[in-house]
Design a protein around this motif. Structure first.
Motif, short mmCIF file in Angstrom:
data_model
loop_
_atom_site.label_atom_id
_atom_site.label_comp_id
_atom_site.label_asym_id
_atom_site.label_seq_id
_atom_site.Cartn_x
_atom_site.Cartn_y
_atom_site.Cartn_z
N VAL A 1 94.98 32.75 65.51
CA VAL A 1 96.77 32.53 65.80
C VAL A 1 96.73 33.68 66.06
O VAL A 1 97.49 34.37 67.18
CB VAL A 1 97.66 31.83 65.30
CG1 VAL A 1 98.66 32.52 65.02
CG2 VAL A 1 97.71 30.43 64.37
N GLY A 2 95.95 34.48 64.55
CA GLY A 2 96.15 36.01 64.15
C GLY A 2 95.46 36.51 65.60
O GLY A 2 96.10 38.12 66.33
N LEU A 3 94.57 36.02 66.08
CA LEU A 3 93.95 36.81 67.84
C LEU A 3 94.66 36.96 68.98
O LEU A 3 94.76 37.36 69.67
CB LEU A 3 92.45 36.29 67.86
CG LEU A 3 91.80 36.98 68.80
CD1 LEU A 3 91.02 38.09 68.23
CD2 LEU A 3 90.52 35.86 68.84
N ILE B 1 95.76 45.22 62.27
CA ILE B 1 94.64 44.15 63.53
C ILE B 1 93.41 44.55 64.17
O ILE B 1 92.05 43.60 63.87
CB ILE B 1 95.55 44.58 65.08
CG1 ILE B 1 96.98 43.80 65.45
CG2 ILE B 1 94.27 42.99 66.58
CD1 ILE B 1 97.95 44.17 66.02
N LEU B 2 92.67 46.08 63.83
CA LEU B 2 91.36 45.73 64.34
C LEU B 2 90.53 45.79 62.68
O LEU B 2 89.29 44.65 62.60
CB LEU B 2 91.03 47.45 64.31
CG LEU B 2 91.31 47.70 65.60
CD1 LEU B 2 91.40 49.60 66.01
CD2 LEU B 2 91.22 46.86 66.69
N SER B 3 91.89 45.77 61.25
CA SER B 3 90.54 44.70 60.13
C SER B 3 90.62 43.22 60.10
O SER B 3 89.67 42.86 59.90
CB SER B 3 90.59 45.63 59.34
OG SER B 3 92.39 45.04 58.98
N LEU C 1 87.57 38.77 61.15
CA LEU C 1 86.74 37.41 62.18
C LEU C 1 85.78 37.36 62.19
O LEU C 1 84.78 36.40 62.21
CB LEU C 1 87.96 37.78 63.48
CG LEU C 1 87.82 36.72 64.07
CD1 LEU C 1 87.97 35.12 63.67
CD2 LEU C 1 88.13 36.58 65.50
N VAL C 2 85.20 38.75 63.41
CA VAL C 2 83.29 38.25 63.33
C VAL C 2 82.61 38.23 62.02
O VAL C 2 81.53 37.79 62.41
CB VAL C 2 83.45 40.00 64.25
CG1 VAL C 2 82.47 39.87 64.11
CG2 VAL C 2 84.85 39.67 65.67
N ARG C 3 83.13 39.79 61.72
CA ARG C 3 82.10 39.46 60.13
C ARG C 3 81.79 37.96 59.49
O ARG C 3 80.61 37.90 59.23
CB ARG C 3 82.26 40.75 59.65
CG ARG C 3 81.71 40.60 57.92
CD ARG C 3 81.27 42.19 58.24
NE ARG C 3 79.98 41.63 56.86
CZ ARG C 3 79.57 42.59 55.92
NH1 ARG C 3 80.81 43.63 55.82
NH2 ARG C 3 78.79 42.20 55.68
N LYS C 4 83.20 37.01 59.28
CA LYS C 4 83.23 35.90 58.61
C LYS C 4 82.23 34.52 59.57
O LYS C 4 82.06 34.10 59.05
CB LYS C 4 84.29 35.45 58.26
CG LYS C 4 84.52 36.22 56.83
CD LYS C 4 85.58 35.80 56.56
CE LYS C 4 85.48 36.11 54.39
NZ LYS C 4 87.05 34.57 54.20
N LYS C 5 82.21 34.68 61.32
CA LYS C 5 81.91 34.13 62.13
C LYS C 5 82.59 32.90 62.15
O LYS C 5 82.50 31.76 62.14
CB LYS C 5 80.16 33.58 61.28
CG LYS C 5 79.38 35.20 62.03
CD LYS C 5 78.19 34.82 61.85
CE LYS C 5 77.85 35.48 61.92
NZ LYS C 5 76.46 36.03 61.49
N LEU C 6 84.43 32.77 61.93
CA LEU C 6 85.47 32.02 61.51
C LEU C 6 85.77 31.36 62.93
O LEU C 6 85.53 29.64 62.77
CB LEU C 6 86.29 32.08 61.02
CG LEU C 6 86.66 32.85 59.98
CD1 LEU C 6 88.23 33.26 59.72
CD2 LEU C 6 86.53 31.32 58.81
N CYS D 1 101.15 52.25 63.92
CA CYS D 1 99.50 53.00 63.65
C CYS D 1 98.92 52.20 62.60
O CYS D 1 97.58 51.78 62.56
CB CYS D 1 99.41 53.98 63.02
SG CYS D 1 99.32 55.80 64.60
N TRP D 2 99.13 51.76 61.79
CA TRP D 2 99.08 50.80 60.95
C TRP D 2 98.93 49.54 61.39
O TRP D 2 98.33 48.55 60.55
CB TRP D 2 99.98 50.92 59.65
CG TRP D 2 99.60 51.90 58.55
CD1 TRP D 2 100.61 52.88 58.44
CD2 TRP D 2 98.89 51.49 57.45
NE1 TRP D 2 100.15 53.24 57.58
CE2 TRP D 2 98.68 52.81 56.82
CE3 TRP D 2 97.96 51.09 57.27
CZ2 TRP D 2 97.57 52.92 55.44
CZ3 TRP D 2 97.09 51.07 56.80
CH2 TRP D 2 97.02 52.14 55.62
N THR D 3 99.86 49.05 62.30
CA THR D 3 99.21 47.57 62.85
C THR D 3 98.82 47.68 64.13
O THR D 3 97.36 46.65 63.45
CB THR D 3 101.27 47.29 63.88
OG1 THR D 3 102.19 47.58 63.42
CG2 THR D 3 100.78 45.72 64.58
#
Length: 164
Positions: A88-90, A59-61, A66-71, A53-55
């Motif tokens: 890599v995380g994605l 992942i969602l955070s 990633l979306v918020r910073k528009k990396l 559940c923490w995973t």
């Protein structure tokens, strides 16, 4: 005698040909790995579930940041390592989410909750075939293109004239 379940394989004469311990089938081994890392310990079962559940939360955070910073769209050289970390995380996040979501229904706490919801609302998991089973009328039986009558049982009993 040992408390194990076995799958028994029979031949045409109902004689035992082989047996397999149900614990060592592919599906049961995967279930054991998903739910308790093959330890069959309740405390570890709940720790694995808490970790899963923490995973999902991590992942969602991470995807949110990633979306918020528009990396992925930025070409800033300062954020180069953050961009690679995000990529890599994605790539790792997608199979990880699949693994977690397939393991949760088999777990102790969450599996019981999912089962409770599925039994309270059975229409959520029904396929169209279960909801609307096919119906057959007597004139729809395709026995040799309706050239012959339907086959009849011999002997009058349920099993006909089987030798015992």
């Amino acid at each position: 005698m040992e408390g194990n379940s076995y799958y028994i394989f029979l031949d045409n004469h109902n004689q035992i040909v082989d047996q397999q311990n149900a614990k060592y089938t592919y599906s049961n081994m995967v279930r054991s790995i998903h739910s308790s890392l093959s330890t069959e310990n309740t405390a570890i079962n709940y720790l694995v579930e808490l970790t899963a559940c923490w995973t999902v939360f991590m992942i969602l955070s991470g995807i949110y940041m990633l979306v918020r910073k528009k990396l992925l769209k930025s070409n800033n050289k300062v954020l180069k390592f953050q961009k690679w970390h995000a990529i890599v995380g994605l790539i790792i996040a997608i199979p990880m989410l699949i693994l977690v979501f397939t393991g949760l229904p088999w777990s102790g706490f969450m599996g019981a909750k999912i089962n409770q919801i599925s039994t309270a609302y059975p229409q959520l998991g029904q396929t169209q075939l279960v909801a609307n089973p096919p119906k057959s009328e007597a004139n729809e039986i395709p026995w040799a293109l309706r050239q012959k009558a339907a086959p009849q049982s011999e002997g009058g009993g349920h099993h006909g004239s089987m030798a015992m």
